[in-house]
Design a protein around this motif. Structure first.
Motif, PDB file in Angstrom:
ATOM      1  N   ASP A  96     -37.126 -39.467  95.336  1.00  0.00           N
ATOM      2  CA  ASP A  96     -36.306 -40.133  94.330  1.00  0.00           C
ATOM      3  C   ASP A  96     -35.930 -39.202  93.177  1.00  0.00           C
ATOM      4  O   ASP A  96     -34.863 -39.342  92.579  1.00  0.00           O
ATOM      5  CB  ASP A  96     -37.024 -41.361  93.776  1.00  0.00           C
ATOM      6  CG  ASP A  96     -37.088 -42.510  94.778  1.00  0.00           C
ATOM      7  OD1 ASP A  96     -36.360 -42.440  95.781  1.00  0.00           O
ATOM      8  OD2 ASP A  96     -37.867 -43.459  94.546  1.00  0.00           O
ATOM      9  N   LYS A  97     -36.795 -38.256  92.863  1.00  0.00           N
ATOM     10  CA  LYS A  97     -36.527 -37.362  91.741  1.00  0.00           C
ATOM     11  C   LYS A  97     -35.693 -36.146  92.144  1.00  0.00           C
ATOM     12  O   LYS A  97     -34.798 -35.721  91.401  1.00  0.00           O
ATOM     13  CB  LYS A  97     -37.847 -36.888  91.116  1.00  0.00           C
ATOM     14  CG  LYS A  97     -38.521 -37.936  90.245  1.00  0.00           C
ATOM     15  CD  LYS A  97     -39.568 -37.328  89.351  1.00  0.00           C
ATOM     16  CE  LYS A  97     -40.102 -38.356  88.355  1.00  0.00           C
ATOM     17  NZ  LYS A  97     -41.058 -37.755  87.400  1.00  0.00           N
ATOM     18  N   LEU A  98     -36.005 -35.552  93.296  1.00  0.00           N
ATOM     19  CA  LEU A  98     -35.397 -34.267  93.625  1.00  0.00           C
ATOM     20  C   LEU A  98     -34.129 -34.350  94.460  1.00  0.00           C
ATOM     21  O   LEU A  98     -33.259 -33.487  94.347  1.00  0.00           O
ATOM     22  CB  LEU A  98     -36.425 -33.374  94.323  1.00  0.00           C
ATOM     23  CG  LEU A  98     -37.554 -32.877  93.416  1.00  0.00           C
ATOM     24  CD1 LEU A  98     -38.506 -31.974  94.184  1.00  0.00           C
ATOM     25  CD2 LEU A  98     -36.986 -32.139  92.220  1.00  0.00           C
ATOM     26  N   LEU A  99     -33.990 -35.378  95.294  1.00  0.00           N
ATOM     27  CA  LEU A  99     -32.779 -35.462  96.104  1.00  0.00           C
ATOM     28  C   LEU A  99     -31.519 -35.618  95.244  1.00  0.00           C
ATOM     29  O   LEU A  99     -30.523 -34.909  95.467  1.00  0.00           O
ATOM     30  CB  LEU A  99     -32.881 -36.596  97.127  1.00  0.00           C
ATOM     31  CG  LEU A  99     -33.898 -36.403  98.254  1.00  0.00           C
ATOM     32  CD1 LEU A  99     -33.826 -37.569  99.222  1.00  0.00           C
ATOM     33  CD2 LEU A  99     -33.682 -35.087  98.990  1.00  0.00           C
ATOM     34  N   PRO A 100     -31.514 -36.513  94.259  1.00  0.00           N
ATOM     35  CA  PRO A 100     -30.313 -36.619  93.414  1.00  0.00           C
ATOM     36  C   PRO A 100     -30.012 -35.327  92.655  1.00  0.00           C
ATOM     37  O   PRO A 100     -28.847 -34.960  92.478  1.00  0.00           O
ATOM     38  CB  PRO A 100     -30.665 -37.758  92.449  1.00  0.00           C
ATOM     39  CG  PRO A 100     -31.725 -38.544  93.141  1.00  0.00           C
ATOM     40  CD  PRO A 100     -32.523 -37.542  93.914  1.00  0.00           C
ATOM     41  N   ALA A 145     -44.823 -27.912  92.576  1.00  0.00           N
ATOM     42  CA  ALA A 145     -45.187 -29.192  93.183  1.00  0.00           C
ATOM     43  C   ALA A 145     -44.897 -30.350  92.232  1.00  0.00           C
ATOM     44  O   ALA A 145     -45.044 -31.510  92.606  1.00  0.00           O
ATOM     45  CB  ALA A 145     -46.671 -29.182  93.554  1.00  0.00           C
ATOM     46  N   ASN A 146     -44.480 -30.018  91.027  1.00  0.00           N
ATOM     47  CA  ASN A 146     -44.216 -31.022  89.987  1.00  0.00           C
ATOM     48  C   ASN A 146     -42.706 -31.179  89.788  1.00  0.00           C
ATOM     49  O   ASN A 146     -42.057 -30.288  89.218  1.00  0.00           O
ATOM     50  CB  ASN A 146     -44.877 -30.583  88.676  1.00  0.00           C
ATOM     51  CG  ASN A 146     -44.765 -31.638  87.587  1.00  0.00           C
ATOM     52  OD1 ASN A 146     -43.875 -32.484  87.614  1.00  0.00           O
ATOM     53  ND2 ASN A 146     -45.661 -31.586  86.621  1.00  0.00           N
ATOM     54  N   SER A 173     -46.554 -35.882 103.187  1.00  0.00           N
ATOM     55  CA  SER A 173     -46.313 -37.024 102.307  1.00  0.00           C
ATOM     56  C   SER A 173     -47.498 -37.166 101.368  1.00  0.00           C
ATOM     57  O   SER A 173     -48.374 -36.293 101.310  1.00  0.00           O
ATOM     58  CB  SER A 173     -46.138 -38.298 103.141  1.00  0.00           C
ATOM     59  OG  SER A 173     -47.377 -38.668 103.736  1.00  0.00           O
ATOM     60  N   GLU A 174     -47.546 -38.286 100.638  1.00  0.00           N
ATOM     61  CA  GLU A 174     -48.674 -38.525  99.743  1.00  0.00           C
ATOM     62  C   GLU A 174     -49.995 -38.658 100.494  1.00  0.00           C
ATOM     63  O   GLU A 174     -51.079 -38.541  99.907  1.00  0.00           O
ATOM     64  CB  GLU A 174     -48.426 -39.781  98.891  1.00  0.00           C
ATOM     65  CG  GLU A 174     -48.418 -41.087  99.661  1.00  0.00           C
ATOM     66  CD  GLU A 174     -47.076 -41.418 100.284  1.00  0.00           C
ATOM     67  OE1 GLU A 174     -46.902 -42.581 100.699  1.00  0.00           O
ATOM     68  OE2 GLU A 174     -46.207 -40.522 100.378  1.00  0.00           O
ATOM     69  N   LYS A 227     -41.673 -40.941  95.638  1.00  0.00           N
ATOM     70  CA  LYS A 227     -41.526 -40.474  94.259  1.00  0.00           C
ATOM     71  C   LYS A 227     -40.872 -39.103  94.217  1.00  0.00           C
ATOM     72  O   LYS A 227     -40.001 -38.836  93.373  1.00  0.00           O
ATOM     73  CB  LYS A 227     -42.900 -40.421  93.578  1.00  0.00           C
ATOM     74  CG  LYS A 227     -42.867 -39.958  92.142  1.00  0.00           C
ATOM     75  CD  LYS A 227     -44.209 -40.119  91.472  1.00  0.00           C
ATOM     76  CE  LYS A 227     -45.260 -39.206  92.084  1.00  0.00           C
ATOM     77  NZ  LYS A 227     -46.547 -39.270  91.337  1.00  0.00           N
ATOM     78  N   SER A 228     -41.262 -38.245  95.116  1.00  0.00           N
ATOM     79  CA  SER A 228     -40.685 -36.902  95.181  1.00  0.00           C
ATOM     80  C   SER A 228     -39.219 -36.958  95.612  1.00  0.00           C
ATOM     81  O   SER A 228     -38.349 -36.310  95.019  1.00  0.00           O
ATOM     82  CB  SER A 228     -41.493 -36.037  96.158  1.00  0.00           C
ATOM     83  OG  SER A 228     -40.934 -34.757  96.288  1.00  0.00           O
TER      84      SER A 228
END
Length: 271
Positions: free
Chosen positions: A108-112, A78-79, A127-128, A105-106
């Motif tokens: 933005d970090k994992l898709l790229p 989850a991190n 979602s959050e 936030k998730s």
């Protein structure tokens, strides 16, 4: 369909202790046994070890499992930062990252990262704000993930949507909500794959295995692309092979017969 072994997960006390102690023998044997039981991929999860860096522990776990078996892995956390660490040591094929949510936030970090690695990515319909308690709400979360994944350059067939399986002992409609969400996602995004974690549905239930096996057969009828389950449960695997026969996916029942002859079904599964 991809069969993913669920057992290398730190939420299991024995596995948690093995990861904390860096017990290579225990982890190696568990990885090998799951593959022998029919796992095509293995989920690896090192979360929840108090006082330890999850990324470091997941990295150790990935290295250890890769030294033991040749099947692809699902890196499960989850991190996002833990996943970013663990992918650096992954050397196998067909990697799947688990998981991204509809939270910015998730995404933005994992898709790229998933786009760069050209690997699979599991998207959780949440979602959050949490997990919607109805199929319509979860579908909205799926829409956000699919849209952003497309913008990031992720191929539709590399995205796995997880409708989220909650336990029926807490919410007696949880199984139906999951299956309805699955149907809606299939209709709305036929080009995207689906990912279902079977064991979550029956926590706290008597005869938990019966509930899990029944849920598995129902999910398989909805054409899921990947299932994560306890491949060490022979009755569960017997249900999986039998379902493939009845769906017309096992030519001349060869896989079913081969698994039976190899002793992969329990003696009571056919009674």
């Amino acid at each position: 369909m991809i069969i993913i072994g669920e057992s290398l997960n730190a939420t299991v006390p024995a596995v948690s202790q093995a990861i904390a102690a860096h017990d290579e023998k225990f982890i190696t044997e568990l990885a090998k046994f799951q593959v022998e039981c029919g796992a095509m991929m293995l989920d690896v999860n090192a979360g929840g070890l108090g006082g330890r860096d999850e990324g470091d522990e997941l990295t150790w776990l990935v290295k250890t499992v890769q030294n033991a078996v040749q099947v692809p892995l699902v890196l499960d956390s989850a991190n996002p930062d833990s996943l970013l660490k663990a992918v650096r040591v992954y050397k196998g094929p067909e990697l799947i990252l688990s998981s991204v949510t509809a939270e910015k936030k998730s995404l933005d970090k994992l898709l790229p990262l998933a786009a760069e690695l050209e690997c699979g990515l599991v998207g959780l319909c949440m979602s959050e704000k949490g997990i919607p308690d109805n199929p319509e709400g979860r579908l909205e979360m799926a829409k956000v993930i699919v849209k952003q994944a497309k913008l990031a350059g992720i191929k539709p067939e590399s995205l796995y949507l997880d409708p989220l399986v909650m336990t029926v002992s807490v919410d007696w409609k949880a199984g139906k909500v999951t299956m309805d969400t699955h149907r809606m996602m299939r209709d709305r995004f036929p080009e995207v794959r689906t990912f279902t974690i079977i064991g979550n549905v029956a926590f706290g239930m008597p005869m938990r295995g019966l509930v899990n096996r029944t849920f598995l057969s129902m999910i398989l009828g909805l054409e899921t692309d990947a299932v994560m389950l306890n491949v060490r449960d022979k009755e569960m695997m017997a249900t999986l092979f039998a379902s493939s026969v009845l769906k017309g996916e096992d030519e001349y029942c060869r896989k079913y017969i081969k698994a039976f002859r190899a002793g992969k079904f329990s003696k009571t599964a056919g009674k």
